[in-house]
Design an enzyme around this catalytic site. Structure first.
Site, PDB file in Angstrom:
ATOM      1  N   ASP A  35       0.822  -1.203   0.000  1.00 12.82           N
ATOM      2  CA  ASP A  35       0.000   0.000   0.000  1.00 12.82           C
ATOM      3  C   ASP A  35       0.861   1.259   0.000  1.00 12.82           C
ATOM      4  OD1 ASP A  35      -2.698   1.309   0.435  1.00 12.82           O
ATOM      5  OD2 ASP A  35      -1.664   1.988   2.240  1.00 12.82           O
ATOM      6  N   ALA A  36       0.538   2.201  -0.885  1.00 11.47           N
ATOM      7  CA  ALA A  36       1.089   3.572  -0.889  1.00 11.47           C
ATOM      8  C   ALA A  36       2.575   3.636  -0.543  1.00 11.47           C
ATOM      9  CB  ALA A  36       0.277   4.454   0.056  1.00 11.47           C
TER      10      ALA A  36
ATOM     11  N   GLU B 135       1.750   0.023  -4.842  1.00 12.54           N
ATOM     12  CA  GLU B 135       0.883   1.155  -5.151  1.00 12.54           C
ATOM     13  C   GLU B 135       1.751   2.402  -5.006  1.00 12.54           C
ATOM     14  OE1 GLU B 135      -3.147   3.512  -3.697  1.00 12.54           O
ATOM     15  OE2 GLU B 135      -1.923   2.413  -2.257  1.00 12.54           O
TER      16      GLU B 135
ATOM     17  N   GLN C 216     -10.938   3.761  -5.875  1.00 15.51           N
ATOM     18  CA  GLN C 216     -11.636   4.618  -6.826  1.00 15.51           C
ATOM     19  C   GLN C 216     -13.155   4.525  -6.695  1.00 15.51           C
ATOM     20  OE1 GLN C 216      -9.884   6.749  -8.236  1.00 15.51           O
ATOM     21  NE2 GLN C 216      -7.851   5.843  -7.955  1.00 15.51           N
TER      22      GLN C 216
END
Length: 583
Positions: A244-245, A281, A380
């Site tokens: 993640d991120a 990501e 999203q």
């Protein structure tokens, strides 16, 4: 059994067991480490008491039966008897399916989700990507506020249930990818600061102090997260991890954390003799993230490509708010740019950011399968005010066009659960915080955030209301009835075509060609001898595909889509698409 814990600032540590206390001793050759040996078996509850304080769970706990604040439990991974001798399934050639355990079924458990895996195998996907399963306070949530990076959320079924899920997936030939969060831990139930410098004020993040990857004590912190990643891949036989991120991982060291993690995972792949991969990501549009280490990159095996999503979403919906503004002037041209160059933002000006953004991708060095392409994801959808999917506003024809562009693109395609039948259920932001102050802060923050964008506060779902989670559960009766059944058949056809045609699995971006007409709203994607023709407009369009003896391999409206004539024009109805190949 040996118990170990890293607590460099503690003066005394006691191992607390149900039948008493056992003093721990410092490990002479490992600075900051403490150890104790005592009798314990699988399931034994335990915790650590630092300097006479409260009993805390183990930072490396593999199970938290009573939640993040309770005692840890011993997990002996040797007890599980695996049913499948799994050789692995690589990322190249994959079709991924993102799945949230808590809403994939009304029961919200790993065992219930495993019962639906046969449907995914029939759909044709190759890997299931689980959203985070680490423990967090309460029962239901997205999972990105987890606080025990080595454990499995008990309401989902705990460690044994995850192993059963993976075993069942492998029985169906499906690989399993797990979403893990290294950039922060949740605000509630996080006991790591009591043990040592797991966080640092040297850097700031949206969640507060940054995970300590480069300040004093960071060697052990990096080892902690790398050890967690390897444990998922080794002990649960996972095939890959989604990180993640990673742009929020602040790290100034010469040997970046991501590169170190990549090297460790590649070494484990050799050890277990099966392919393993990491999907990042990243918001940086930096090709170094997915460039091999031997070529000077960080060695991630793939990354999410939001540019493809944003261009496709803008072309489908006409939305221009926020980051969609960068794609609004000519969305089909932006889509063509991503399909042929990977990134849209590759060093040019971003109006949304007010600066230049990204860097060009070396198409000779980075194959397209290292980029994931998707029309919808949990982010999203769930980060929209009401969690509305594309199916809430688009016709079945436009949903079919989105599927065609995603599943015949050069990228590794990924679907979000329910997308394949145009699920009518939203996927909303929901929480189950047990701390009343935190719960109220999240509720008000969500309302104020969207009120600033013109939404009435009463229209924003309450994250803490159980009905918000319930609304987000898939309705498994939908795929059996119209119009959902038709869209599901279309997804199956496209995925089967992708598996059957080498042209659609060719990762060479430089071999992709795209023709488009912004005003008429059509585009044609050329992949080898194949053509994907899409008409996003409401009126019929005559789309030039070239003079060639064509056959229609798949069409959303087969009864009205004939092969092109000698003039090389394909006559497509409005909001329709087709895939062509040599006759």
């Amino acid at each position: 059994m040996t118990f170990e814990v890293w607590a460099p600032q503690a003066g005394r540590i006691d191992l607390q067991l149900a039948d008493g206390t056992c003093p721990m001793r410092r490990v002479g050759h490992r600075a900051g480490w403490w150890t104790a040996q005592t009798d314990a078996a699988d399931g034994t509850r335990y915790g650590f008491r630092l300097d006479g304080g409260p009993v805390l769970p183990d930072p490396r706990s593999a199970r938290q039966p009573d939640g993040p604040d309770g005692l840890s439990a011993v997990v002996d991974h040797r007890h599980y008897r695996w049913r499948v001798a799994w050789a692995g399934r690589p990322l190249r050639g994959a079709v991924l399916y993102e799945l949230h355990v808590g809403t994939f079924t009304p029961q919200g458990t790993l065992d219930a989700a495993a019962g639906r895996l046969a449907r995914l195998a029939r759909l044709g996907v190759t890997h299931v990507e689980l959203m985070p399963v680490c423990p967090f306070p309460g029962r239901h949530g997205w999972g990105y506020d987890g606080v025990a990076p080595w454990a499995v959320h008990e309401p989902y079924g705990g460690p044994e249930a995850l192993k059963r899920f993976v075993d069942t997936a492998h029985e169906h030939g499906l690989g399993v990818v797990l979403d893990v969060v290294h950039n922060h831990l949740g605000p509630s139930g996080n006991h790591l600061p009591a043990y040592g410098p797991y966080f640092t004020d040297t850097h700031a993040t949206p969640w507060g102090a940054a995970v300590n990857l480069d300040a004093p004590g960071s060697d052990e912190v990096r080892a902690y997260f790398i050890g967690s990643a390897l444990a998922w891949l080794r002990d649960y036989r996972l095939d890959g991890l989604r990180l993640d991120a990673v742009h929020a991982l602040h790290d100034t060291r010469a040997y970046p954390f991501l590169e170190e993690l990549s090297a460790a995972v590649d070494a484990l792949a050799v050890e277990v003799d099966r392919p393993l991969f990491l999907i990042a990501e990243s918001d940086l549009n930096d090709p170094r993230v997915i460039t091999p280490r031997a070529k000077g990159g960080l060695g991630m095996h793939a990354q999410w490509n939001d540019d493809f999503h944003h261009a496709l979403h803008t072309a489908l919906t006409g939305e221009t708010d926020g980051y969609y503004a960068d794609f609004a002037t000519a969305p089909l041209a932006a889509l063509a740019r991503t399909l042929t160059h990977g990134f849209f933002h590759d060093g040019g000006h971003s109006r949304f950011r007010g600066r230049r953004h990204g860097r060009p991708l070396d198409r000779a060095l980075v194959p397209a399968h290292r980029l994931l392409g998707y029309a919808q994801t949990h982010d999203q959808i769930g980060n929209r005010a009401t969690g509305d999917r594309l199916s809430a506003s688009l016709s079945p024809g436009l949903l079919a066009c989105a599927a065609a562009l995603t599943l015949t693109a050069p990228f590794t395609p990924m679907l979000f659960m329910g997308e394949e039948w145009g699920a009518g259920t939203p996927w909303q932001f929901f929480t189950d915080h047990t701390d009343p102050e935190l719960a109220e802060a999240v509720r008000l923050g969500r309302r104020h955030e969207f009120a600033a964008h013109g939404w009435a506060e009463t229209d924003i779902p309450d994250p803490q209301d159980p009905a918000t989670r319930d609304r987000s559960c898939l309705d498994w009766s939908e795929p059996e009835r119209a119009p959902h059944a038709g869209l599901l058949a279309w997804y199956r056809d496209l995925i089967a075509l992708r598996h059957a045609r080498p042209d659609l699995r060719d990762p060479d971006l430089s071999a992709v060609r795209v023709d488009h007409d912004e005003q008429a709203r059509w585009c044609v994607v050329r992949r080898g001898e194949l053509r994907t023709a899409v008409n996003l407009g409401s009126r019929p369009a005559s789309v030039p595909v070239g003079r060639h003896p064509w056959a229609v391999l798949a069409a959303w409206r087969p009864q009205t889509t004939a092969p092109p004539g000698p003039d090389g024009l394909l006559h497509l109805p409005g909001e329709s698409c087709a895939v062509l190949g040599p006759a």
